[in-house]
Enzyme design. Structure first.
Site, PDB file in Angstrom:
ATOM      1  N   ASP A  18       0.831  -1.203   0.000  1.00 24.63           N
ATOM      2  CA  ASP A  18       0.000   0.000   0.000  1.00 24.63           C
ATOM      3  C   ASP A  18       0.869   1.257   0.000  1.00 24.63           C
ATOM      4  OD1 ASP A  18      -2.371   1.430   0.054  1.00 24.63           O
ATOM      5  OD2 ASP A  18      -2.467   1.452   2.245  1.00 24.63           O
ATOM      6  N   HIS A  35       3.740   3.640  -8.796  1.00 27.44           N
ATOM      7  CA  HIS A  35       3.532   2.230  -9.112  1.00 27.44           C
ATOM      8  C   HIS A  35       4.791   1.605  -9.712  1.00 27.44           C
ATOM      9  CE1 HIS A  35      -0.597   2.447  -7.999  1.00 27.44           C
ATOM     10  NE2 HIS A  35      -0.964   3.228  -8.995  1.00 27.44           N
ATOM     11  N   LEU A 129      10.862 -21.029  -3.765  1.00 30.26           N
ATOM     12  CA  LEU A 129       9.926 -20.075  -3.156  1.00 30.26           C
ATOM     13  C   LEU A 129       8.686 -20.039  -4.017  1.00 30.26           C
ATOM     14  CD1 LEU A 129       9.092 -17.535  -1.375  1.00 30.26           C
ATOM     15  CD2 LEU A 129      10.292 -16.153  -3.089  1.00 30.26           C
TER      16      LEU A 129
END
Length: 247
Positions: A18, A35, A129
């Protein structure tokens, strides 16, 4: 390396990324710049999670509520996803990262659906992962879709209402087969889950950090792991460490 290596480490970390827009606004820049800067933070944190031997990392990339944003910003977010996959997929694959995508794909553009499928198929056999990308994801929608699937099985007679339990719902969620998150981190100082992994985070440790996502670094990530290691997870039971009582 952080001291978290010698203490209890989470198996699954989920992050609500966020603050990209506010990071940009604070610097007088277009939100799109925030962004793009956020994608750089994604690369750093994915590497940090791999170095910490975290097995699952979930990133909240695009929520089902983000469609309410201006179309230009939505288009920019989609473009960043395409750039990230096209630029980073080969490197993630080389490092043994498996990509899995959760969220509703029905209303996504065909090119985005095919891109996500390509990322999943290319990395399916990897085991270092698992990077879970929550894209067009909303937890209430996910739970509703799981319930609808169960209701359809009841309607056809494959299931009886008495067969339904928590595990059955869990097995029909987008995250089926993925362990629940041990730690949920949200950046930017906001302290809410925002329709993210509501079912799965029932016993997750929650951590809210003040930094905007573009400023979230490897050091902040390892600091969060240290804070997690110091917590006493009881899952509704009693503490494993007796509390001293003064005489």
């Amino acid at each position: 390396m952080s001291t978290s290596e010698s203490r209890a480490a989470p198996q699954h970390v989920a992050i609500i990324m966020d603050g990209n827009g506010r990071w940009a606004n604070a610097r007088g820049l277009p939100r799109a710049v925030g962004h793009r800067k956020g994608v750089e933070a994604v690369r750093e944190v994915v590497q940090a999670a791999a170095d910490a031997e975290i097995k699952y990392l979930t990133l909240f990339a695009f929520s089902s509520e983000n469609w309410r944003r201006p179309q230009a910003e939505v288009n920019d977010l989609f473009g960043l996803l395409k750039t990230f996959v096209q630029r980073d997929l080969a490197e993630l694959h080389r490092k043994g990262v498996r990509i899995r995508v959760i969220g509703d794909r029905v209303h996504l553009r065909d090119d985005i659906r095919m891109l996500l499928l390509e990322a999943e198929e290319t990395t399916r056999a990897n085991g270092a992962l698992t990077l879970i990308i929550a894209f067009n994801y909303g937890s209430r929608d996910e739970i509703a879709r799981a319930c609808a699937a169960i209701a359809a099985d009841v309607q056809t007679g494959r299931l009886q209402p008495s067969d339904i339990d928590a595990q059955m719902i869990n097995d029909r969620l987008d995250t089926a087969g993925i362990p629940d998150p041990d730690l949920v981190i949200r950046t930017s100082g906001e302290e809410r889950l925002s329709n993210f992994l509501l079912w799965q985070a029932a016993y997750a440790e929650l951590m809210f950090v003040p930094e905007y996502w573009p400023d979230f670094t490897r050091e902040i990530f390892f600091s969060a792991l240290d804070r997690y290691a110091a917590r006493d997870r009881r899952f509704g039971g009693l503490s494993a460490t007796p509390v001293a009582v003064s005489s």
